[in-house]
Design an enzyme around this catalytic site. Structure first.
Site, mmCIF file in Angstrom:
data_model
loop_
_atom_site.group_PDB
_atom_site.id
_atom_site.type_symbol
_atom_site.label_atom_id
_atom_site.label_comp_id
_atom_site.label_asym_id
_atom_site.label_seq_id
_atom_site.Cartn_x
_atom_site.Cartn_y
_atom_site.Cartn_z
ATOM 1 N N GLU A 131 -1.682 -9.073 3.453
ATOM 2 C CA GLU A 131 -1.568 -9.648 4.803
ATOM 3 C C GLU A 131 -2.927 -10.000 5.393
ATOM 4 O O GLU A 131 -3.030 -10.857 6.262
ATOM 5 C CB GLU A 131 -0.804 -8.699 5.739
ATOM 6 C CG GLU A 131 -1.505 -7.405 6.144
ATOM 7 C CD GLU A 131 -1.267 -6.252 5.179
ATOM 8 O OE1 GLU A 131 -1.034 -6.504 3.983
ATOM 9 O OE2 GLU A 131 -1.340 -5.090 5.624
ATOM 10 N N HIS A 183 -3.597 -4.976 0.365
ATOM 11 C CA HIS A 183 -3.021 -5.511 1.609
ATOM 12 C C HIS A 183 -3.115 -7.037 1.627
ATOM 13 O O HIS A 183 -4.097 -7.580 2.158
ATOM 14 C CB HIS A 183 -3.790 -4.969 2.813
ATOM 15 C CG HIS A 183 -3.533 -3.535 3.091
ATOM 16 N ND1 HIS A 183 -2.534 -3.100 3.923
ATOM 17 C CD2 HIS A 183 -4.149 -2.421 2.635
ATOM 18 C CE1 HIS A 183 -2.540 -1.774 3.979
ATOM 19 N NE2 HIS A 183 -3.513 -1.348 3.201
ATOM 20 N N CYS A 190 0.832 -1.205 0.000
ATOM 21 C CA CYS A 190 0.000 0.000 0.000
ATOM 22 C C CYS A 190 0.868 1.258 0.000
ATOM 23 O O CYS A 190 1.485 1.560 -1.020
ATOM 24 C CB CYS A 190 -1.012 -0.049 1.145
ATOM 25 S SG CYS A 190 -2.449 0.981 0.778
#
Ligand code: GLN
Length: 542
Positions: free
Chosen positions: A516, A514, A388
Site C-alpha cells: 500500500e 506493505h 504483513c
C-alpha cells in the site's frame, strides 16, 4: 529553487497536507519538478514509535524511514520517492545540534535556539530540497514545505523563526508563504466568520511572516465581499484569498484550487511562467470514484478500526485498485475482536463482502478474530489479501486448519507454542531498542512463475517496503508446502518467505511487505489492481 511554505492556523485537521500536495500537483502539472518536506515539531526522532491510533499510520519509505503519513500524500499526489530526511522533526534537529555541541563544533559559544537550532533547520531544508525525488537527475525546481501543527503552538516557534530567516537566505522572490485557515459558519443564517483567520494571520505577522496566499477551508465558497474583508485585514490582494471548499473526494482538490487561481497567483509570486496545467487524469479518477455503479465491498478486518487515518495508505491503495478496474470501492472496517467475543458474527459480518483484507498490525489483541476471518475467506472462496501481520496470520490459519499443525502460532503472541510458524530471526532476537530496529524499507523479492503474484506484477523481481520483526519460520517450509501452501515470493537469497498464496481459490494472497505504501492514484499498485479485479469478477460485478 522555488519554495512554497505551507502553514496552518486556527485548528488542526484542516487538510493542510492534502492542500499542500494539491499545490504540488498544480506546479507539477505546469511542468515543474517537485519535492516536499514535512516538518513535525515533536521531540520524537521519527513517527516509528508513535501510536497509529493517535497520529495515524506510520508511513514507510524505501530507505526505511518511518515517517508522518503526510509524506504518503506527497508520494501519492506527486509520484515521488522521498527519503527519511524529507520528514524533519524536532527530535532530529536537536540530536544533531547536541551531537555537534559534544563534538566541540561550537566551542566557546552558548548554544541557543537562535541561531544554532534555527540555522540547523535552514541548512537541513536547503540540503534536502535539492535532492531529486522524482527519479530524475539534478535538483527539483520547487519544494513544498509543510509546517505541521498550528501557528501559535510553542513547539513550532523555532521553525517559524527559521522560515522567516529562510526567505532572506534564498531570496524573497523564491519563497511563497501559504497559510491554510478555517472560515467557520455560525448562527441561524449560517454566517461565515473571518475572525479566526484574521487572528491566525496576525499571529504569523507578529513573528515577521506575511502570508502571500491565504487558503480558507470552508463549507461554502467565500463570496467577493468576504474575500475582500480577509484581504483588507490580512494584507493580501483579494485574489490571493483562496477558497478551499469541503470536497467529497480529495482528488477534486487540485482542480478546485486551480479554478480559484491559486497556481496562477503562486507562479506569479515566484516569478515563473506556467502553462495551463493538465488536470484531466485527476478528473478521470474523480469520475470513477464518484460514479453511481455498484461498488466492490471490501471488509478490512483489523484493530485500529475507529481511526480511519490508521490505515490511510491502505484505504487509498484500495481506491486506486478500484480506479484501475473502473470500479468504486467501498470499505467496511471490522474490529476483529468482535469475532473473538462472538464467533457467530464472522459469517454475519463478512458474508456481504466481495473481498476480505487483513492489514498489518502489532500485538496479540484481536489476532484470533483475524484467524477466524481468514478461515472464513479460505473456505467460502472469498478473495483474500493479507498484508504483513495479515500474511503471518494466514500462515497460522493454514498451518492449524489445513496442515494439521495444532496450536500453530507466531512467537509474537505465544512464545512457547507447539508450532511457531512465525518466529523472530536471529538478528532480531538480540535487539532491545524499539525505535528504528525492525526490518524496515525496500527489499527485493523474486516471484515464482505461474503464481497470482507473478501474474499481477508481470515481472520476476520486485522491490517492496517492509516494517516488521517476525518472519515466516523456515522450519515449516516443507510441511506447509506439502499441505498446499504456495510460497510465491522469496528474498533473492532464498532465505525469507515474502509472499504466500493458495491454489484452488479465486484469489488468496498474503505478503510480508506493505504494497500500500507504493500505490499512487495515477499508478495503482498491481496487487491491489488484481485483488479488486478478483473481487469484482468472483462476485460478477461488471
Ligand atoms: N507484528 C508483526 C511483526 O512485527 C507484523 C508487523 C506488521 O504488520 N507491520 O512482524
Amino acid at each position: 529553487m522555488k519554495y512554497v511554505i505551507v502553514s496552518g492556523g486556527v485548528l488542526s485537521g484542516l487538510g493542510k497536507g492534502v492542500t499542500a500536495s494539491s499545490i504540488g500537483v498544480l506546479l507539477k502539472s505546469a511542468g515543474l519538478r517537485t519535492t516536499s518536506i514535512k516538518i513535525d515539531p515533536y521531540l520524537n526522532s521519527d513517527a516509528g514509535t508513535m501510536s497509529p491510533f493517535e497520529h495515524g499510520e506510520v508511513f514507510v519509505l524505501d530507505d526505511g524511514g518511518e515517517v508522518d503519513l503526510d509524506l504518503g500524500n506527497y508520494e501519492r499526489f506527486l509520484d515521488l520517492n522521498l527519503g527519511r530526511d524529507n520528514n524533519l522533526t524536532t527530535g532530529k534537529i536537536y540530536s544533531k545540534v547536541i551531537e555537534a555541541e559534544r563534538r566541540g563544533d561550537y566551542l566557546g559559544k552558548t548554544v541557543q535556539v537562535i541561531p544554532h537550532v534555527t540555522d540547523e533547520i535552514q541548512e537541513w531544508i536547503e540540503r534536502v530540497a535539492h535532492v531529486p525525488a522524482d527519479g530524475k537527475e539534478g535538483p527539483p525546481d520547487a519544494c513544498i514545505i509543510e509546517l505541521g501543527g498550528t501557528v501559535g503552538d510553542i513547539e513550532s516557534a523555532p521553525y517559524i523563526e527559521a522560515l522567516r530567516q529562510f526567505q532572506f537566505r534564498v531570496g524573497r522572490k523564491n519563497v511563497t508563504f501559504v497559510h491554510v485557515s478555517l472560515v467557520p459558519v455560525m448562527g441561524p443564517v449560517g454566517e461565515q466568520k473571518t475572525k479566526p483567520t484574521q487572528h491566525s494571520v496576525k499571529e504569523l505577522q507578529n513573528i515577521g511572516i506575511s502570508p502571500d496566499l491565504i487558503v480558507c477551508r470552508c463549507e461554502q465558497p467565500l463570496n467577493h465581499d468576504l474575500k475582500r474583508k480577509i484581504s483588507l485585514f490580512c494584507n493580501v490582494p483579494p485574489d490571493c484569498v483562496i477558497t478551499a471548499q469541503d470536497v467529497d473526494t480529495i482528488y477534486r482538490l487540485p482542480e478546485f484550487l486551480h479554478a480559484e487561481g491559486l497556481d496562477h497567483r503562486a507562479c506569479e509570486l515566484l516569478g515563473i511562467w506556467s502553462p495551463e496545467p493538465n488536470l484531466q487524469p485527476w478528473r478521470d479518477i474523480v469520475s470513477v470514484v464518484k460514479s453511481t455503479r455498484p461498488s466492490v465491498k471490501i471488509a478490512v478486518v483489523g484493530k485500529y478500526v475507529d481511526h480511519s487515518d490508521s490505515y490511510k495508505s491502505l484505504h487509498e491503495a484500495l481506491v486506486h485498485g478500484g480506479v484501475a478496474n473502473d470500479a468504486r470501492v467501498e470499505l467496511e472496517y471490522v474490529d476483529s475482536e468482535e469475532f473473538e467475543k462472538n464467533p457467530q458474527l464472522v459469517e454475519k459480518r463478512l458474508a456481504g463482502a466481495h473481498g476480505i483484507l487483513v492489514p498489518g498490525g502489532f500485538g496479540q489483541r484481536g489476532v484470533e478474530g483475524k484467524v477466524a476471518a481468514i478461515e472464513y475467506a479460505r473456505k467460502s472462496q472469498t478473495p483474500f489479501f493479507g498484508i504483513c501481520l495479515g500474511m503471518q496470520v494466514a500462515v497460522m490459519e493454514f498451518a492449524r486448519h489445513v496442515a494439521g499443525l495444532d496450536g500453530a502460532n507466531s512467537t509474537e503472541f505465544a512464545t512457547e507454542c507447539s508450532h511457531p510458524v512465525i518466529a523472530l530471526m536471529a538478528e532480531q532476537r538480540t535487539i532491545d531498542d524499539k525505535g528504528g530496529t525492525m526490518r524496515l524499507g525496500a527489499y527485493p523479492c523474486l516471484l515464482g512463475e505461474d503464481t497470482q503474484a507473478h501474474k499481477a506484477y508481470g515481472v520476476q523481481e520486485i522491490s517492496e517496503r517492509h516494517r516488521h520483526r517476525w518472519e515466516f519460520n523456515n522450519t515449516y517450509r516443507e510441511s506447509l508446502e506439502a499441505a498446499g501452501l504456495v510460497l510465491s515470493g522469496v528474498s533473492p537469497d532464498g532465505k525469507l518467505v515474502e509472499v504466500v498464496e493458495l491454489k484452488d481459490h479465486p484469489w488468496f494472497l498474503g505478503c510480508q511487505f506493505h504494497p500500500e505504501f507504493k500505490s499512487k492514484p495515477l499508478k495503482p499498485h498491481p496487487l491491489f489492481v488484481h485483488f479488486i479485479r478478483a473481487c469484482a469478477e468472483h462476485n460478477n460485478l461488471g
